[in-house]
Design an enzyme around this catalytic site. Structure first.
Site, short mmCIF file in Angstrom:
data_model
loop_
_atom_site.label_atom_id
_atom_site.label_comp_id
_atom_site.label_asym_id
_atom_site.label_seq_id
_atom_site.Cartn_x
_atom_site.Cartn_y
_atom_site.Cartn_z
N HIS A 151 6.60 -7.99 -7.09
CA HIS A 151 6.20 -7.54 -5.75
C HIS A 151 7.03 -8.21 -4.65
CE1 HIS A 151 2.07 -6.48 -7.65
NE2 HIS A 151 3.09 -5.80 -8.14
N ASP B 5 5.68 -0.84 -9.65
CA ASP B 5 4.48 -1.12 -8.86
C ASP B 5 4.81 -0.77 -7.41
OD1 ASP B 5 3.30 -2.17 -11.13
OD2 ASP B 5 2.75 -4.09 -10.19
N ASP C 18 6.34 -8.33 -1.52
CA ASP C 18 5.64 -8.65 -0.28
C ASP C 18 5.21 -10.12 -0.10
OD1 ASP C 18 3.65 -8.31 -2.18
OD2 ASP C 18 2.49 -6.84 -1.03
N ASP D 203 -0.60 -2.25 -4.51
CA ASP D 203 0.13 -2.28 -5.78
C ASP D 203 0.22 -0.88 -6.38
OD1 ASP D 203 0.00 -4.98 -5.40
OD2 ASP D 203 -1.06 -5.44 -7.26
N CYS E 25 -1.22 -7.04 0.27
CA CYS E 25 -1.57 -6.46 -1.03
C CYS E 25 -2.88 -5.66 -0.96
CB CYS E 25 -1.77 -7.54 -2.09
SG CYS E 25 -0.46 -8.76 -2.16
O1 DAV Z 1 4.67 -14.78 -4.90
O2 DAV Z 1 3.25 -14.49 -6.49
C1 DAV Z 1 2.63 -12.04 -5.06
C2 DAV Z 1 2.66 -10.66 -4.48
C3 DAV Z 1 1.45 -9.91 -4.82
N1 DAV Z 1 1.52 -8.54 -4.31
C4 DAV Z 1 3.98 -14.05 -5.60
C5 DAV Z 1 3.99 -12.56 -5.34
#
Ligand code: DAV
Length: 375
Positions: free
Chosen positions: A244, A195, A246, A107, A350
């Site tokens: 995010h 981020d 990912d 992040d 992450c």
């Molecule tokens: O689908 O809550 C989480 C990604 C965390 N880097 C989600 C995204």
């Protein structure tokens, strides 16, 4: 002196990475940006303070085991130095009652070539999180003469950085989806905010998710800072809490991306992938009905995998459907238990920031297409 830092994408052979630690992690107090991210029905609403010790211990056990697996596969792993995250913080512009964690380095740290840059996060509680990684940055700086240690412009995060009354308890899920589809997020455009986990690196092209944590001004900033790269703004309308990229859009190897079926990339934004023969396939469904307790992220951490090379991927152990799909797509799957670490900041991707992957800045998208939604 050896070259320590080099990485241009998320799929070339991984040789060196930073994996986070859960020590002293907090559930941060509510603030303008986080109140938008925490789902209305989350048990974390209105709750803040240190995370229960036994959950920290369990998360650290899984993180340590993950590190051992990576090391067994030839990856050198470094770990951050967590701070006492329960301290209150203050700048000339805001104060916050605590910080958060050093579990998800991805992040905070964005590796592009020989540069690792600390991000410009929109959460006040994350303002000083980069400090946990500074001992490592200093070590790389002392030992790799080509390493560029950098920090994005620090956002001020005054009240002007957020829309007031954006959040309303009565807003329905449908309304929320309309807002996100219209790219109406809690963050404003007064300063660049981003981020690192919103940035998907694919050689010469950066695909950056416009959402709750990254704004349009950040895209413009990236464009000017990296004139040799091409910056594309992407967004995923089916996600009511888009933070995010990912757990939404994950490249497995050159030419292949898995996309969250609940958050499909809009048709007009697919053009560049089609023009360059990239295949976008729907990710497999998660094996669970929901995320574990006290978790910020969605159940789609199922697809938050770590690619070790073009044929090898680390997938959370219980995510059997995702593992099965990876196998069908020609990847060797390394299963690793990780659900106890999810609440601390996400999944395997992450928890991992690249230091070194083999390979250079390839042009995977020689056929650029004009698209009004792209920067
Ligand atoms: O689908 O809550 C989480 C990604 C965390 N880097 C989600 C995204």
């Amino acid at each position: 002196m050896p070259k320590i830092v080099n990485s241009w994408n998320d799929f070339d052979p991984l040789k060196h990475a930073i994996v986070g630690r859960a020590d002293f992690s907090m559930i941060p107090p509510e603030e303008p940006a986080t109140s938008e991210k925490v789902p209305v029905d989350s048990e974390m609403r209105g709750m803040w303070g240190p995370r229960p010790t036994e959950t920290v211990e369990k998360a650290n056990e899984q993180l340590d085991n993950y590190v051992a697996v990576l090391e067994k596969h030839g990856v050198k792993v470094d770990r951050p130095t967590p701070l006492q995250w329960n301290q209150h913080i203050q700048t000339p512009d805001f104060r916050n009652d605590s910080m958060m964690t050093a579990m998800p380095p991805r992040d905070i740290l964005l590796t592009i070539g020989n540069e690792i840059m600390a991000s410009a996060n929109s959460f006040r509680c994350r303002y000083f999180e980069y400090l946990a990684y500074w001992p490592l940055m200093n070590e790389y700086f002392e030992n790799d003469p080509e390493f560029k240690w950098s920090q994005a412009p620090r956002p001020r995060l005054t009240d002007k950085s957020y829309k007031h009354n954006y959040y309303d308890e009565k807003i329905s899920l449908e309304d929320r989806l309309i807002r996100t589809a219209n790219k109406d997020f809690v963050t404003t455009e007064v300063e660049p905010m981003w981020d690192a986990a919103d940035v998907m690196r694919v050689g010469k092209d950066l695909f950056i998710q416009h959402g709750l944590t990254t704004n349009r001004k950040a895209m413009e900033w990236f464009k000017r800072y990296y004139p040799d790269l091409r910056v594309h703004s992407v967004n995923f309308p089916g996600d009511p809490y888009p933070i995010h990229i990912d757990a939404t859009f994950v490249p497995l190897r050159p030419g292949l991306i898995i996309n969250n079926p609940h958050r499909p990339l809009p048709v007009e934004q697919r053009a560049i992938f089609e023009a360059n023969d990239w295949q976008i396939v729907e990710a497999a469904k998660p094996a669970h009905d929901g995320p574990p307790p006290l978790c910020y992220s969605s159940v789609w951490l199922s697809m938050n995998c770590l690619v070790l090379d073009h044929k090898t991927v680390v997938v959370e152990e219980s995510e059997v459907y995702q593992a099965e799909q990876m196998d069908k797509l020609g990847m060797n799957v390394i299963p690793v238990p990780f659900r106890d670490a999810y609440p601390f900041g996400g999944g395997l991707h992450c928890a991992t920031a690249d230091v070194y992957r083999e390979g250079g800045m390839e042009d995977y998208f020689p056929n650029q297409v004009e698209d009004p939604t792209l920067v």
